[in-house]
Design an enzyme around this catalytic site. Structure first.
Site, short mmCIF file in Angstrom:
data_model
loop_
_atom_site.label_atom_id
_atom_site.label_comp_id
_atom_site.label_asym_id
_atom_site.label_seq_id
_atom_site.Cartn_x
_atom_site.Cartn_y
_atom_site.Cartn_z
N CYS A 1 42.72 -32.92 -4.76
CA CYS A 1 41.92 -31.71 -4.58
C CYS A 1 41.54 -31.12 -5.92
O CYS A 1 42.11 -30.12 -6.36
CB CYS A 1 42.68 -30.68 -3.76
SG CYS A 1 42.67 -31.16 -2.05
N GLU A 2 40.63 -31.77 -6.58
CA GLU A 2 40.26 -31.39 -7.94
C GLU A 2 38.93 -32.08 -8.23
O GLU A 2 38.84 -33.30 -8.10
CB GLU A 2 41.35 -31.92 -8.89
CG GLU A 2 41.36 -31.38 -10.26
CD GLU A 2 42.15 -30.08 -10.36
OE1 GLU A 2 41.65 -29.16 -11.00
OE2 GLU A 2 43.25 -29.99 -9.78
#
Ligand code: LLP
Length: 433
Positions: free
Chosen positions: A357-358
């Site tokens: 999640c980046e």
């Protein structure tokens, strides 16, 4: 293509193993290390340095890839080892690495780590802190031992590499400044203590370097001070550590053989020693990345593919910044291949990204792959053997992948993949909750 990677029947082979078969058998994401590639580097270092120059040693910088299998291999090959933490030293002890072959480096060694190093009897402690010597002496008293020491200096050279991996500049947390008022008291303490045996000076100017000039400039600075130490204390340094930093190929860098760096360094060392009037010090090299980087690839399975009309096509794989932080951290560039479509024409530009999640979780930006790429394909990134596994994290509670060793068509586990339960094994529901 390096010589351990071949394309056969449309698939990528690595050290004689079909990588698609390895992916199926061991699962992905997966680090894969080639024994043959490691041995070639080990043998190159023997030929270019260890066997060529009397007494020369290679202390592999274990931070690049520190696993029991790697340390065992180096032990068997008679290499020395550089460690920078209690954890790396612990791994070395686990394989029974000969203590006298270990060099302990680091800019803030903890008292407990110094205790571990002294009690195990490591060969050299590389002093890199103004208040480090009293800690070493305390440990020596405690264990009734003497410690061999060297001093890491900051040679004040600027090299062409990423800022985060440049370490020889004046403004660096590493090394003792080359300033009489700062360096001489440290040298004096090292020479005078009955608990210490002073051997010489260390430098490490940075990482992923391709030119010898920076090394030579730094060695000149270091030897100027060897001269001053001789004048001031009447002591000849007996050892010089050149550090590591030899560059590797990630995309299309032109890699130089070790002798390109080490021959001119040895020539200068001899020349400057003659000038100062001391016997030529024994030389030590401390490569990490160059020993392991190209010996490693990482295998992934392709998942979702998202095409944004007129913009980018994202190909997501089942790993990412957890097992390769180097792209996000240093804007590192990699090369790779769709391992099961290795002979299809790479005719589409995509961004290969991970599952974290980046937004910065990218493996290769703007990379050409065959337009036929689809879910379930195996994607391989090249030259991931250094600072991949050793810098892996559990972000998003993703387990650290395992490492498989391949050797002339055979394969076996080197490190098993971490499990979900291992990620949370030290976590508690606090009593105060
Ligand atoms: N010796 C010392 C004192 C070092 O600090 C290092 C690396 C080495 C030797 C080995 O350098 P090498 O031959 O591996 O370039 N995580 C970064 C690299 C950090 C290097 C730290 N020190 C990366 O992934 O590029």
């Amino acid at each position: 293509m390096n010589r351990y990677r071949e394309i056969k029947d449309g698939r990528l082979y690595f050290d004689g193993c079909d990588t698609t078969e390895i992916a199926r058998r061991y699962g992905t994401p997966l680090y894969v290390m080639s024994h043959s590639a490691l041995m070639d580097k080990i043998n190159e270092l023997k030929g270019d340095f260890i066997e060529k120059y009397p007494g020369a040693r290679v202390a592999y910088a274990s931070k690049a890839f520190c696993t029991l299998g790697m340390l065992e291999l180096l032990k068997r090959e008679g290499f020395c080892l550089e460690v920078v933490s209690g954890g790396e030293l612990y791994a070395a002890k686990e394989v029974g690495f000969p203590p006298e072959m270990i060099e302990f480096n680091g800019n803030n060694k903890l008292p407990s780590e110094i205790d571990d190093a002294v009690s195990y009897g490591v060969g050299r402690i590389i002093i890199d802190g103004l208040k480090e010597i009293p800690l070493i002496i305390d440990s020596c008293k405690k264990y009734g031992r003497k410690a061999g020491v060297m001093i890491r200096v900051t040679p004040e050279v600027t090299v062409d590499t990423h800022d985060y991996i440049s370490t020889g500049e004046k403004d660096s947390k590493f090394g003792i400044p080359l300033d009489e008022e700062i360096l001489f008291p440290v040298v004096k303490e090292a020479i005078e203590s009955e608990y210490l045996e002073f051997y010489g000076l260390n430098m490490h100017i940075g990482s992923q370097l391709f030119e010898v000039e920076g090394f030579l400039k730094a060695l000149d600075a270091l030897m100027d001070w060897a001269g001053k130490i001789k004048e001031e204390f009447g002591v000849a340094i007996r050892e010089v550590n050149f550090g590591g930093g030899f560059g590797v190929q990630y995309t299309n860098e032109e890699v130089k053989p070790y002798r390109y760096f080490l021959d001119p360094l040895m020539e200068k060392l001899q020349e400057r020693a003659d000038e100062i009037g001391i016997p030529c010090p024994v030389a030590i090299a401390e490569p990490g990345r160059s020993v392991v980087a190209e010996a490693g690839i990482t295998l992934y399975t392709v998942g979702q593919i998202k095409e944004i009309e007129g913009l980018t096509k994202y190909v997501s794989v089942d790993g990412g910044m957890g097992e390769n932080i180097r792209v996000a951290l240093y804007q590192a560039e990699y090369n790779g291949i769709v391992a099961n479509r290795a002979e299809d024409t790479p005719d589409e530009t995509v961004t290969v990204c991970g599952k974290y999640c980046e937004s910065g979780d990218v493996l290769i930006k703007d990379f050409k792959v065959p337009g036929t790429i689809r879910m379930g394909d195996i994607f391989a990134t090249y030259s991931t053997g250094a600072y991949g596994y050793s810098m892996a994290s559990n972000y998003n509670n993703n387990p650290v992948p395992g490492v498989v060793m391949v050797r002339e068509g055979k394969s076996c586990w080197m490190v098993k993949p971490q499990t979900f339960s291992q990620i949370i094994e030290n976590q508690l529901i606090p009593q105060l909750l």
